[in-house]
Scaffold this motif. Structure first.
Motif, PDB file in Angstrom:
ATOM      1  N   HIS A   1       0.837  -1.199   0.000  1.00  0.00           N
ATOM      2  CA  HIS A   1       0.000   0.000   0.000  1.00  0.00           C
ATOM      3  C   HIS A   1       0.867   1.242   0.000  1.00  0.00           C
ATOM      4  CE1 HIS A   1      -2.435   3.157   2.085  1.00  0.00           C
ATOM      5  NE2 HIS A   1      -3.358   2.708   1.242  1.00  0.00           N
ATOM      6  N   SER A   2       0.347   2.287  -0.647  1.00  0.00           N
ATOM      7  CA  SER A   2       0.975   3.602  -0.584  1.00  0.00           C
ATOM      8  C   SER A   2      -0.063   4.591  -0.090  1.00  0.00           C
ATOM      9  CB  SER A   2       1.482   4.017  -1.972  1.00  0.00           C
ATOM     10  OG  SER A   2       1.829   5.387  -1.981  1.00  0.00           O
TER      11      SER A   2
ATOM     12  N   VAL B   1       0.227   7.664  -0.635  1.00  0.00           N
ATOM     13  CA  VAL B   1       0.370   8.820  -1.523  1.00  0.00           C
ATOM     14  C   VAL B   1      -0.376   8.629  -2.840  1.00  0.00           C
ATOM     15  CG1 VAL B   1       2.050  10.221  -2.790  1.00  0.00           C
ATOM     16  CG2 VAL B   1       2.597   9.383  -0.496  1.00  0.00           C
ATOM     17  N   THR B   2      -0.122   7.524  -3.513  1.00  0.00           N
ATOM     18  CA  THR B   2      -0.707   7.266  -4.833  1.00  0.00           C
ATOM     19  C   THR B   2      -1.570   6.007  -4.776  1.00  0.00           C
ATOM     20  OG1 THR B   2       1.292   8.202  -5.836  1.00  0.00           O
ATOM     21  CG2 THR B   2      -0.146   6.921  -7.279  1.00  0.00           C
ATOM     22  N   ASN B   3      -2.709   6.049  -5.439  1.00  0.00           N
ATOM     23  CA  ASN B   3      -3.629   4.898  -5.456  1.00  0.00           C
ATOM     24  C   ASN B   3      -3.862   4.373  -4.041  1.00  0.00           C
ATOM     25  OD1 ASN B   3      -3.894   4.935  -8.282  1.00  0.00           O
ATOM     26  ND2 ASN B   3      -2.076   3.648  -8.550  1.00  0.00           N
TER      27      ASN B   3
END
Lengths: 88, 170
Positions: free
Chosen positions: B70-71, B73-75
């Motif tokens: 998981h991020s 920040v993005t997606n």
């Protein structure tokens, strides 16, 4: 960056994690094989005292380092993935 | 390191002494067993979801993530699988107070395939938390997102309290 570019970079970062995992596995297998071959050579040379010489120890160390480096690269690839894709 | 078959390092039939590398493999395989891929995320702000509209929930925070799944920040709505296997996904979603309509949770795979995993009648008088569970075989690169659908007649604040993906078996 366009949305398409962001998703492209995202996918590249994701694939980089997979590539790094593969390198960790490959480098470990080579390291394991080299250790077994070198140890076998030392045992055949002198079954009572199978001591590795300096060259053999260096060879093992080099492959171990390659395995450790691959693990470091995997950690870095994972960090890059988690950091996401931002405008530079 | 991913699971490595110890036989590929040393097969006892070919010799009586297990090499040191065999010990490395056993150690790494055990470490994988005691710490398999696991990711738990949540949103600490909530988001407004319009009536009668399917919305994807964001996760701007993490409880834990040991396999770069998981991020924030993005997606950030996605839990992306890095180790193929059978996974269990669970979630808890909190809907703002309203006694009208239904609250539905779906899990969307790879941005295309949606599966309804929970649906509950609205409860009046307090915020309502709806749990859900889902087991699925995931390949490397596959991802799951949590989506919600509510029919309160107006917008509601919806919070992804927890969204977790746990590796079960390979």
């Amino acid at each position: 960056m366009t949305e398409e570019e962001i998703q492209e970079r995202w996918e590249e970062n994701r694939q980089a994690v997979q590539d790094a995992k593969t390198r960790v596995l490959t480098n470990f297998r080579v390291y394991a094989l080299v250790r077994e071959q070198v140890s076998g050579r030392a045992r055949r040379r002198d079954p009572r005292y199978p001591v590795l010489n300096a060259e053999e120890r260096t060879l093992i160390d080099q492959h171990r380092e390659a395995w450790e480096d691959a693990k470091t690269e995997l950690a870095e690839a994972q960090e890059r993935f988690k950091a996401g894709v931002v405008e530079e | 390191m991913s699971y490595v078959d110890p036989d590929t390092v040393h097969n006892p039939a070919t010799g009586t002494v297990a090499p040191a590398a065999w010990g490395d493999v056993i150690r790494d395989d055990l470490e994988f067993l005691i710490d398999p891929p696991a990711c738990s995320v949540f949103d600490n702000t909530g988001q407004s979801v319009a009536d009668n509209t399917l919305a994807t929930l964001n996760a701007n925070s993490e409880n834990f993530d040991n396999d770069a799944m998981h991020s924030t920040v993005t997606n950030n709505s996605r839990i992306t699988v890095q180790t193929a296997g059978r996974y269990e996904f669970t979630s808890r979603v909190q809907f703002g107070t309203s006694g009208t309509g239904r609250r539905t949770i779906t899990y969307r795979l790879n941005g295309t395939t949606s599966t309804t995993v929970a649906s509950a009648a609205a409860v009046s008088g307090a915020a309502q938390t709806v749990p859900s569970f889902f087991k699925i075989v995931m390949g490397v690169g596959d991802y799951i997102e949590v989506q919600v659908f509510q029919t309160s007649g107006g917008s509601l604040t919806v919070t992804l309290v927890e969204f977790t993906g746990l590796f079960i078996t390979r």
